[in-house]
Design a protein around this motif. Structure first.
Motif, PDB file in Angstrom:
ATOM      1  N   MET A  44       0.639  -1.185   0.035  1.00 46.07           N
ATOM      2  CA  MET A  44       0.196   0.102   0.075  1.00 46.07           C
ATOM      3  C   MET A  44       0.892   1.224   0.033  1.00 46.07           C
ATOM      4  SD  MET A  44      -2.942   1.035   2.646  1.00 46.07           S
ATOM      5  CE  MET A  44      -2.294   2.315   3.684  1.00 46.07           C
ATOM      6  N   GLY A  45       0.485   2.063  -0.832  1.00 46.68           N
ATOM      7  CA  GLY A  45       1.354   3.500  -0.995  1.00 46.68           C
ATOM      8  C   GLY A  45       0.447   4.593  -0.475  1.00 46.68           C
ATOM      9  N   VAL A  46       1.129   5.423   0.207  1.00 43.92           N
ATOM     10  CA  VAL A  46       0.176   6.576   0.368  1.00 43.92           C
ATOM     11  C   VAL A  46       1.262   8.007  -0.020  1.00 43.92           C
ATOM     12  CG1 VAL A  46      -0.507   8.197   2.361  1.00 43.92           C
ATOM     13  CG2 VAL A  46      -0.683   5.579   2.533  1.00 43.92           C
ATOM     14  N   PHE A  47       0.778   8.627  -0.781  1.00 42.24           N
ATOM     15  CA  PHE A  47       1.441   9.795  -1.202  1.00 42.24           C
ATOM     16  C   PHE A  47       0.888  11.163  -0.862  1.00 42.24           C
ATOM     17  CE2 PHE A  47       2.156   6.291  -4.165  1.00 42.24           C
ATOM     18  CZ  PHE A  47       3.382   6.349  -4.308  1.00 42.24           C
ATOM     19  N   THR A  48       1.636  12.067  -0.169  1.00 43.80           N
ATOM     20  CA  THR A  48       0.979  13.403   0.404  1.00 43.80           C
ATOM     21  C   THR A  48       1.619  14.494  -0.532  1.00 43.80           C
ATOM     22  OG1 THR A  48       0.454  12.249   2.486  1.00 43.80           O
ATOM     23  CG2 THR A  48       0.381  14.744   2.316  1.00 43.80           C
ATOM     24  N   PHE A  49       0.772  15.292  -1.069  1.00 43.17           N
ATOM     25  CA  PHE A  49       1.374  16.476  -1.650  1.00 43.17           C
ATOM     26  C   PHE A  49       0.865  17.686  -0.938  1.00 43.17           C
ATOM     27  CE2 PHE A  49       0.722  12.908  -4.597  1.00 43.17           C
ATOM     28  CZ  PHE A  49       2.181  12.928  -5.242  1.00 43.17           C
ATOM     29  N   VAL A  50       1.816  18.733  -1.093  1.00 36.79           N
ATOM     30  CA  VAL A  50       1.572  20.190  -0.679  1.00 36.79           C
ATOM     31  C   VAL A  50       1.357  21.012  -2.061  1.00 36.79           C
ATOM     32  CG1 VAL A  50       2.274  22.167   0.640  1.00 36.79           C
ATOM     33  CG2 VAL A  50       2.615  19.861   1.467  1.00 36.79           C
ATOM     34  N   CYS A  51       0.176  21.504  -2.312  1.00 42.44           N
ATOM     35  CA  CYS A  51      -0.098  22.114  -3.409  1.00 42.44           C
ATOM     36  C   CYS A  51      -0.257  23.680  -3.353  1.00 42.44           C
ATOM     37  CB  CYS A  51      -1.635  21.570  -4.123  1.00 42.44           C
ATOM     38  SG  CYS A  51      -1.714  20.018  -3.931  1.00 42.44           S
ATOM     39  N   LYS A  52       0.128  24.571  -3.918  1.00 37.45           N
ATOM     40  CA  LYS A  52       0.289  26.068  -3.902  1.00 37.45           C
ATOM     41  C   LYS A  52      -0.275  26.621  -5.332  1.00 37.45           C
ATOM     42  CE  LYS A  52       3.630  26.212  -0.176  1.00 37.45           C
ATOM     43  NZ  LYS A  52       4.874  26.435   0.182  1.00 37.45           N
ATOM     44  N   ASN A  53      -0.888  27.666  -5.291  1.00 33.26           N
ATOM     45  CA  ASN A  53      -1.137  28.450  -6.453  1.00 33.26           C
ATOM     46  C   ASN A  53      -0.589  29.910  -6.538  1.00 33.26           C
ATOM     47  OD1 ASN A  53      -2.454  29.410  -8.605  1.00 33.26           O
ATOM     48  ND2 ASN A  53      -4.415  29.967  -7.635  1.00 33.26           N
ATOM     49  N   THR A  54       0.356  30.055  -7.500  1.00 28.91           N
ATOM     50  CA  THR A  54       0.912  31.256  -7.727  1.00 28.91           C
ATOM     51  C   THR A  54       0.828  31.682  -8.939  1.00 28.91           C
ATOM     52  OG1 THR A  54       3.161  30.178  -7.668  1.00 28.91           O
ATOM     53  CG2 THR A  54       2.531  31.175  -5.547  1.00 28.91           C
ATOM     54  N   ASP A  55       0.374  32.846  -9.272  1.00 31.16           N
ATOM     55  CA  ASP A  55       0.171  33.500 -10.668  1.00 31.16           C
ATOM     56  C   ASP A  55      -0.352  32.557 -11.629  1.00 31.16           C
ATOM     57  OD1 ASP A  55       1.864  35.689  -9.821  1.00 31.16           O
ATOM     58  OD2 ASP A  55       3.825  34.389 -10.406  1.00 31.16           O
ATOM     59  N   ASP A  56      -1.678  32.069 -11.056  1.00 25.62           N
ATOM     60  CA  ASP A  56      -2.699  31.190 -11.843  1.00 25.62           C
ATOM     61  C   ASP A  56      -1.985  29.835 -12.266  1.00 25.62           C
ATOM     62  OD1 ASP A  56      -4.645  32.937 -11.437  1.00 25.62           O
ATOM     63  OD2 ASP A  56      -4.163  34.026 -13.293  1.00 25.62           O
ATOM     64  N   GLU A  57      -0.920  29.258 -11.379  1.00 23.62           N
ATOM     65  CA  GLU A  57      -0.487  28.242 -11.731  1.00 23.62           C
ATOM     66  C   GLU A  57      -0.341  27.253 -10.597  1.00 23.62           C
ATOM     67  OE1 GLU A  57       2.166  25.328 -14.017  1.00 23.62           O
ATOM     68  OE2 GLU A  57       1.661  27.245 -14.671  1.00 23.62           O
ATOM     69  N   TRP A  58      -0.905  26.255 -10.394  1.00 23.21           N
ATOM     70  CA  TRP A  58      -0.794  25.285  -9.314  1.00 23.21           C
ATOM     71  C   TRP A  58       0.223  24.461  -9.336  1.00 23.21           C
ATOM     72  CZ3 TRP A  58      -3.875  25.228  -5.014  1.00 23.21           C
ATOM     73  CH2 TRP A  58      -4.911  25.959  -4.976  1.00 23.21           C
TER      74      TRP A  58
ATOM     75  N   VAL B 207      -6.769  24.412   1.662  1.00 24.51           N
ATOM     76  CA  VAL B 207      -6.501  24.818   3.191  1.00 24.51           C
ATOM     77  C   VAL B 207      -6.660  26.466   3.146  1.00 24.51           C
ATOM     78  CG1 VAL B 207      -4.442  25.120   4.962  1.00 24.51           C
ATOM     79  CG2 VAL B 207      -4.754  22.910   3.309  1.00 24.51           C
ATOM     80  N   SER B 208      -6.428  27.203   1.939  1.00 26.47           N
ATOM     81  CA  SER B 208      -6.734  28.477   2.028  1.00 26.47           C
ATOM     82  C   SER B 208      -7.292  28.553   0.259  1.00 26.47           C
ATOM     83  CB  SER B 208      -5.409  29.393   2.327  1.00 26.47           C
ATOM     84  OG  SER B 208      -4.403  29.220   1.270  1.00 26.47           O
ATOM     85  N   PRO B 209      -7.314  29.880  -0.131  1.00 31.46           N
ATOM     86  CA  PRO B 209      -7.752  29.873  -1.540  1.00 31.46           C
ATOM     87  C   PRO B 209      -6.469  29.585  -2.422  1.00 31.46           C
ATOM     88  CG  PRO B 209      -8.702  31.690  -0.469  1.00 31.46           C
ATOM     89  CD  PRO B 209      -7.836  31.053   0.576  1.00 31.46           C
ATOM     90  N   ASN B 210      -5.269  29.770  -1.773  1.00 37.86           N
ATOM     91  CA  ASN B 210      -4.181  29.472  -2.720  1.00 37.86           C
ATOM     92  C   ASN B 210      -3.236  28.176  -2.252  1.00 37.86           C
ATOM     93  OD1 ASN B 210      -4.437  31.820  -4.487  1.00 37.86           O
ATOM     94  ND2 ASN B 210      -3.712  33.257  -2.888  1.00 37.86           N
ATOM     95  N   SER B 211      -3.701  27.506  -1.436  1.00 36.42           N
ATOM     96  CA  SER B 211      -2.891  26.167  -1.022  1.00 36.42           C
ATOM     97  C   SER B 211      -3.871  24.946  -0.571  1.00 36.42           C
ATOM     98  CB  SER B 211      -2.280  26.507   0.321  1.00 36.42           C
ATOM     99  OG  SER B 211      -2.925  26.944   1.431  1.00 36.42           O
ATOM    100  N   ALA B 212      -3.419  24.006  -0.861  1.00 36.73           N
ATOM    101  CA  ALA B 212      -4.204  22.496  -0.760  1.00 36.73           C
ATOM    102  C   ALA B 212      -3.455  21.499  -0.225  1.00 36.73           C
ATOM    103  CB  ALA B 212      -5.004  22.140  -1.767  1.00 36.73           C
ATOM    104  N   VAL B 213      -3.972  20.423   0.083  1.00 35.77           N
ATOM    105  CA  VAL B 213      -3.328  19.240   0.370  1.00 35.77           C
ATOM    106  C   VAL B 213      -4.084  18.155  -0.498  1.00 35.77           C
ATOM    107  CG1 VAL B 213      -2.771  17.553   2.127  1.00 35.77           C
ATOM    108  CG2 VAL B 213      -2.746  19.929   2.846  1.00 35.77           C
ATOM    109  N   PHE B 214      -3.275  17.219  -1.068  1.00 33.75           N
ATOM    110  CA  PHE B 214      -3.838  16.257  -1.952  1.00 33.75           C
ATOM    111  C   PHE B 214      -3.139  14.935  -1.526  1.00 33.75           C
ATOM    112  CE2 PHE B 214      -3.707  14.048  -6.134  1.00 33.75           C
ATOM    113  CZ  PHE B 214      -5.252  13.772  -6.144  1.00 33.75           C
ATOM    114  N   GLN B 215      -3.883  13.762  -1.366  1.00 34.19           N
ATOM    115  CA  GLN B 215      -3.337  12.688  -0.662  1.00 34.19           C
ATOM    116  C   GLN B 215      -3.800  11.426  -1.736  1.00 34.19           C
ATOM    117  OE1 GLN B 215      -4.649  11.120   3.057  1.00 34.19           O
ATOM    118  NE2 GLN B 215      -2.231  10.799   3.592  1.00 34.19           N
ATOM    119  N   VAL B 216      -3.076  10.623  -2.146  1.00 33.78           N
ATOM    120  CA  VAL B 216      -3.314   9.502  -3.004  1.00 33.78           C
ATOM    121  C   VAL B 216      -2.935   8.334  -2.276  1.00 33.78           C
ATOM    122  CG1 VAL B 216      -2.900   8.404  -5.358  1.00 33.78           C
ATOM    123  CG2 VAL B 216      -2.688  10.951  -4.985  1.00 33.78           C
TER     124      VAL B 216
END
Length: 122
Positions: A1-15, A58-67
């Protein structure tokens, strides 16, 4: 089983996304495209079973994504026990099980104005 956690950020309309503890990265113009790319990257690293994912802003410009890959057999799997089996009846002619005790119902009577010593209509 694999768990992948990603921190996502939005800057200048690019995620952009970077793996929390690893080397996987991806970028896209929308969160939907980013999620698709991250799932593909995770599956290329571990293809041992079904795929589940969770995206949380998490905020308008950040998120957490988990697979999560493998390990669960699907979202509706029941793993482990919680209910004990009912004991089997004795075959020696013992007394039958007693019926469950009846619940005691309390009836609440309506209060009247007279109980307070005055009436709203006096």
């Amino acid at each position: 089983m694999g768990v992948f956690t990603f921190v996502c950020k939005n800057t200048d309309d690019e995620w952009t996304a970077k793996q929390y503890s690893g080397d996987l990265e991806a970028s896209a113009s929308t969160t939907f495209e980013l999620q698709r790319k991250l799932v593909q990257a995770a599956v290329s690293g571990d293809s041992s079973g079904g795929v589940q994912s969770s995206f949380s802003m998490v905020s308008p410009n950040s998120a957490v994504f988990q697979v999560i890959i493998g390990g669960g057999g699907g979202g509706g799997a029941f793993i482990g026990g919680g209910a004990a089996a009912a004991p089997a009846g004795s075959s020696g002619g013992g007394a039958p099980d007693a019926p469950p005790a009846e619940e005691k119902k309390e009836e609440k009577e309506e209060e009247s104005d007279d109980d307070m010593g005055f009436s709203l209509f006096d």
